[in-house]
Design an enzyme around this catalytic site. Structure first.
Site, mmCIF file in Angstrom:
data_model
loop_
_atom_site.group_PDB
_atom_site.id
_atom_site.type_symbol
_atom_site.label_atom_id
_atom_site.label_comp_id
_atom_site.label_asym_id
_atom_site.label_seq_id
_atom_site.Cartn_x
_atom_site.Cartn_y
_atom_site.Cartn_z
ATOM 1 N N LYS B 76 3.493 -2.208 -44.703
ATOM 2 C CA LYS B 76 4.340 -3.365 -44.425
ATOM 3 C C LYS B 76 4.666 -4.030 -45.759
ATOM 4 O O LYS B 76 3.795 -4.130 -46.633
ATOM 5 C CB LYS B 76 3.595 -4.325 -43.498
ATOM 6 C CG LYS B 76 4.407 -5.552 -43.072
ATOM 7 C CD LYS B 76 3.624 -6.430 -42.090
ATOM 8 C CE LYS B 76 4.450 -7.617 -41.609
ATOM 9 N NZ LYS B 76 3.692 -8.480 -40.680
ATOM 10 N N SER B 151 5.938 -9.505 -36.286
ATOM 11 C CA SER B 151 6.750 -9.361 -37.480
ATOM 12 C C SER B 151 6.649 -7.989 -38.129
ATOM 13 O O SER B 151 7.501 -7.643 -38.952
ATOM 14 C CB SER B 151 6.327 -10.419 -38.515
ATOM 15 O OG SER B 151 4.981 -10.191 -38.930
ATOM 16 N N SER B 175 1.483 -10.106 -34.569
ATOM 17 C CA SER B 175 2.465 -9.295 -35.308
ATOM 18 C C SER B 175 2.114 -7.824 -35.474
ATOM 19 O O SER B 175 2.950 -7.052 -35.943
ATOM 20 C CB SER B 175 2.721 -9.899 -36.696
ATOM 21 O OG SER B 175 3.508 -11.054 -36.567
#
EC number: 6.3.5.7
Lengths: 489, 487
Positions: B76, B151, B175
């Site tokens: 990420k 997210s 997330s």
């Protein structure tokens, strides 16, 4: 109305830079004077993703301070973020302590003034908390832009806050000096004021004696005791003048300009930041165990207050002497070592020498006691010779000068070597002294007559003549006694 | 190979049936083919990946391979990667090449894993749909008109579409779990403090926690084992012995491998608000768990309904402060023109941050302001303690808690962008777990309308990661939802 109709109220906030090798939340060095930004690591420049890790050495110094002032060293304290934007504050917040500081309360006893007017006073402390310093903004040399040096960012500070207990600039300076001596004494701060290691902010207000507290103005960043005194004196007069002219004091932060000797407003209360303090979620609460505290306590040196009491109670020194001798760590250590060598019976003459000739000489040479060319053992040797009557006190001063200049070598018995080499041994031979007295009396009939007419001064002049005739070696006590007998006999 | 498990990939690499370079190339080619439509990656580091793969091949040849040596993965873009663009999904950091590796990144590098690139995300990890990225929305591989969740939507979409076998993520309010649920993969967020936050760009420090995505619980267990561990650079990192999170990943011993396991079903999670298709899949999954020997018991989390308001005070408060460092002074976006310092700050931040980030900075600044702090921030902290206590009470009656990961399946891109509160409510089942600091996992448990995946959330007590993973693994041994792939 005159100034005496007003009471001055002062509280101090002192930022003492803690003498750890690395920063409070990172491993970067805290050494002073490096090229800009070479001592700023990823944490100090607040790169994305970095996190603070507390330096336990900084905590240990805070504990030491808390113990030294008899404060409550909090078993749990909390780091908080103080949020504001400034280019030399890389994270956009300063990590400090807000609601729960590490040191709570405590007190420091100060001695103010000199001679008969001297008095002691105990100043209460509110708190002392750990925080990080910001970097520096440099507004010159960048062609209209500002330069940022983050070497200082993250340097550990102990912010020491007093109660508004001081009533004059003299008291404020005495407190600041006592605090300065203390942080050096317990070795948590180098006390270097030029380098900014010890900075004072003064909160000043005036009021009618016994009335409610006036509105205060805070004078920021005073980095010498002289500026502290000047700034407070100017500020007090300004506040009195303002009120007496019908004005009101507005809460504000002001700066002192050493060039003009004046304070000027930096920002008013209306401009004050809302710092939005909240506990820093990157740091756990600081827990200080009883064991940790006990270990730090066991490593503490004897504190100035305790030493002073010991000098007075066990060695018979006056409060003035004991205060003077414990005003700095170096002087206290020198004095202690001198008495250790000379014996406790010599505590008072040792004190006189340390506070008198030695202090004057050190002061002139701008040395501190730890750098004295005369060692404690040598001074003890000199005191011993005066006490045992080998030399007079006056000759002692001569011997001290010789010691200071390195004559007599580096041994503890250097004073003896000088006395022998220069033939300074005191004459205690009553016959020889009487002969000198007779000569002096014969040559100074005028003084003899004056003495008999009741002028005591004439006696001293005659003693001086005899001492001069002996080149200072006659035992002064003996001269006094024999002369008195001759004149009265 | 594309659909192989980590165990299978390890075996193939060790047997030299495929080299790490070939494996990396396979995934890099898939990224090149599918990323234009999915937008799962912000940065693809082909050269770096191939160099790492060559080094991994040398290690394998020398017999020094660890479990992840030569395995491709994706990070990420919240994790700092040395020498590689690290944007956090923001224009603010669109020029930021990190000079250092996050702890997680350096651990995985040391393990010999091959980083393919950095995945798309909601800006500064603020969002539930991945629509808040400066780099554009990520598409759900099951239906590219839909969101993948957020997210960590890029990581989830990448694993679901097999652009990477595994990926890292972070979970502040759901997330990892929520996008895992919406994309039909498995994702775990461990106990707060298990994964170091050093180098993980902070959104809400007291809630942020690194996590793992994989097709299965078994793959997640391997990745988490490599990511976790005490780090002295993170003061909130827990000083505990290293754990093998795959220790309860085992073949079923009998037809009731979960006998004795008590699964708590929070009354509040099964009340209204859950879509019917989600409810049906979740109920079927619970039946499956009972078939495997588990028993279910109703429990109560009475303060769970307060999780969203508490979260939307605490997280923005911390974020407002955490994001102050993005001021245009030392790195990141700086406005081209400004008259003075105040304007430089204002313009740089106004231009550099997106709408949702600004919204949360404003909310956070407000709740910390003088006169409001007690009413908002302190009150939210009290709720947080109550919520954590609720879970502790529930865990006296059960071993794990189960329920839906999200109230609905993935919604259409643009559907909730005008209504932030509706968006916030989509995290209703996941947020309380972060407030309590507990571990949580989402695994696929079927499909709802439109053939969209449904996730089941399992919540464990503190340090219950191995048990959560072992439990999900038994479910996955008996079902094949985790083997389904989008077209």
């Amino acid at each position: 109305m005159s100034r005496s109709d007003w009471e001055v109220v002062i509280g101090l906030e002192v930022h003492a830079q803690l003498n750890t090798a690395s920063k409070i939340f990172s491993g970067a060095s805290t050494a002073f004077g490096a090229a800009p930004n070479v001592q700023a690591c990823a944490v100090d420049i607040a790169l994305p993703g970095v996190l603070p890790v507390l330096n336990r050495g900084a905590v240990e110094r805070a504990i030491r301070f808390g113990l030294a002032i008899g404060a409550n060293v909090a078993s749990k304290s909390v780091f908080a973020r103080k949020n504001y934007f400034y280019p030399d504050l890389p994270k956009g917040y300063q990590i400090s302590q807000f609601e729960l500081p590490v040191v709570q309360g405590g007190e420091i006893t100060i001695r103010v003034g000199e001679g008969d007017k001297a008095y002691e006073k105990t100043v209460q402390l509110t708190r002392a908390h750990l925080e990080e310093d910001a970097g520096k903004s440099l507004h010159e040399d960048f062609h209209g832009m500002s330069g940022i040096d983050l070497n200082r960012a993250g340097t550990p500070l102990l912010e020491i806050v007093s109660e508004p207990d001081m009533r004059s600039s003299a008291e404020a300076v005495a407190y600041a000096r006592a605090l300065h001596a203390l942080v050096r004494w317990i070795d948590i701060c180098d006390g270097n004021m030029q380098e900014g290691s010890f900075r004072c902010d003064a909160n000043v207000s005036v009021r009618r004696p016994g009335g409610p507290l006036g509105t205060r103005r805070e004078i920021k960043n005073l980095n010498s005791f002289r500026f502290l005194q000047q700034a407070i004196d100017f500020e007090v007069q300004w506040q009195i003048d303002t009120i007496e002219d019908g004005g009101r004091i507005q809460q504000a932060t002001v700066l002192f300009d050493p060039d003009t000797g004046e304070t000027r407003m930096m920002r008013s209360k209306e401009d004050a930041h809302d710092y939005r303090y909240f506990p820093d979620p990157d740091l756990l609460p600081l827990v200080i165990s009883p064991e940790w505290k006990a270990r730090v306590a066991s490593e503490m040196p004897e504190l100035p207050g305790a030493m002073k009491a010991r000098f007075m109670e066990q060695w018979g020194l006056s409060a003035y002497d004991a205060t003077t001798l414990t005003a700095s760590k170096e002087v206290a250590a020198f004095y202690q070592a001198t008495v250790d060598a000379a014996g406790v019976a010599q505590a008072k003459p040792c004190a006189n020498w340390v506070m008198g000739d030695l202090a004057a000489r050190l002061n002139k040479a701008e040395l501190d006691a730890s750098a004295s060319p005369v060692s404690p053992a040598q001074l003890a040797g000199l005191v011993a010779r005066i006490t045992d009557g080998t030399i007079s006190n006056n000759i002692g001063k001569k011997v001290f000068e010789a010691l200071w200049n390195g004559e007599g070598g580096t041994d503890a018995n250097a004073a003896d070597a000088i006395i022998e080499a220069q033939g300074l041994r005191q004459t205690n031979d009553a016959g020889a002294i009487e002969a000198m007295i007779d000569e002096v009396l014969a040559a100074n009939q005028k003084s003899v007559e004056e003495f008999r007419a009741g002028k005591d001064k004439a006696f001293n002049a005659l003693v001086g003549q005899v001492m001069r005739a002996s080149k200072g070696k006659a035992n002064p006590a003996q001269v006094n006694e024999l002369l008195k007998r001759k004149l009265e006999g | 190979m594309i659909n192989a498990s980590l165990t299978e990939l390890r075996a193939a690499l060790d047997a030299k049936r495929i080299s790490s370079v070939e494996l990396a190339t396979l995934f890099l080619d898939r990224i090149a083919a599918h990323n234009p439509s999915l937008n799962a990656f912000i940065t693809v580091d082909r050269d770096g990946a191939l160099a790492a793969a060559r080094a991994a091949d040398a290690r394998i040849a020398a017999g020094n391979a660890g479990p992840l040596t030569g395995i491709p993965l994706a990070h990420k873009d919240v994790f700092c990667t040395e020498g590689v663009l690290t944007t956090c999904g923001s224009k603010m950091l669109s020029n930021f090449v990190s000079p250092y590796d996050a702890h997680v990144v350096s651990l995985l590098k040391a393990a010999g894993a091959v980083n393919l690139g950095k995945t798309n995300m909601d800006e500064f990890a603020m969002g539930s749909s991945n629509e808040n990225s400066h780099y554009g929305p990520v598409k759900n591989p099951w239906d590219t008109t839909r969101i993948p969740g957020g997210s960590s939507g890029g990581s989830a979409a990448a694993v679901a579409a097999r652009l990477a076998p595994i990926a890292t993520g972070t979970d502040t309010g759901g997330s990892v779990r929520q996008p895992a649920g919406h994309t039909g993969i498995t994702g775990i967020k461990p106990t707060y403090g298990v994964v170091s936050r050093y180098g993980m760009i902070a959104y809400a420090s007291s809630l942020d926690q690194g996590g793992a995505f994989g097709a299965s619980a078994a793959d997640c267990a391997q990745l988490l084992t490599a990511m976790a561990g005490f780090d002295e650079r993170d003061s909130t990192s827990l000083e505990r012995p290293a754990e093998d999170y795959a220790r309860e990943i085992a073949a079923p011993a009998n037809d009731k491998p979960l006998a004795g396991l008590r699964i708590g079903l929070p009354r509040e999670f099964f009340a209204e608000g859950m879509a019917e298709d989600v409810r049906a899949a979740v109920e079927a999954a619970l039946d499956q768990y009972r078939k495997l020997g588990a028993t279910t018991v109703e429990v109560s989390l009475p303060n769970a309904r307060l999780a969203i308001p508490a979260y939307y005070v605490i997280a923005p408060a911390e974020a407002s402060s955490n994001l102050s460092r993005f001021d245009g002074v030392r790195y990141g976006h700086r406005a081209a023109e400004y008259r003075d310092l105040a304007e430089m700050y204002a313009k740089s931040r106004a231009e550099g941050f997106g709408a949702e980030v600004k919204r949360r900075i404003l909310v956070g600044t407000y709740v910390l302001s003088h006169g409001y702090y007690d009413a908002y921030y302190l009150q939210a902290q009290k709720l947080r303690r109550l919520i954590a206590q609720d879970f502790q009470a529930a865990f006296r009656e059960c071993d794990v808690i189960a329920g839906p990961t999200s109230p609905t399946t993935a919604w259409a891109i643009g559907e909730k962008t005008d209504d932030p509160v509706q968006m916030y409510l989509s995290d209703i089942y996941t947020i309380a777990v972060n407030l309590a600091g507990l571990p949580g996992l989402s695994h696929p448990c079927g499909f709802g309308g439109g053939n969209l995946p449904v996730g089941l959330q399992l919540i464990g007590d503190y340090f219950g990661e191995a048990r959560l993973l072992g439990t999900a693994h038994q479910y996955q041994q008996a079902t094949d939802w985790h083997l389904r792939r989008p077209a």
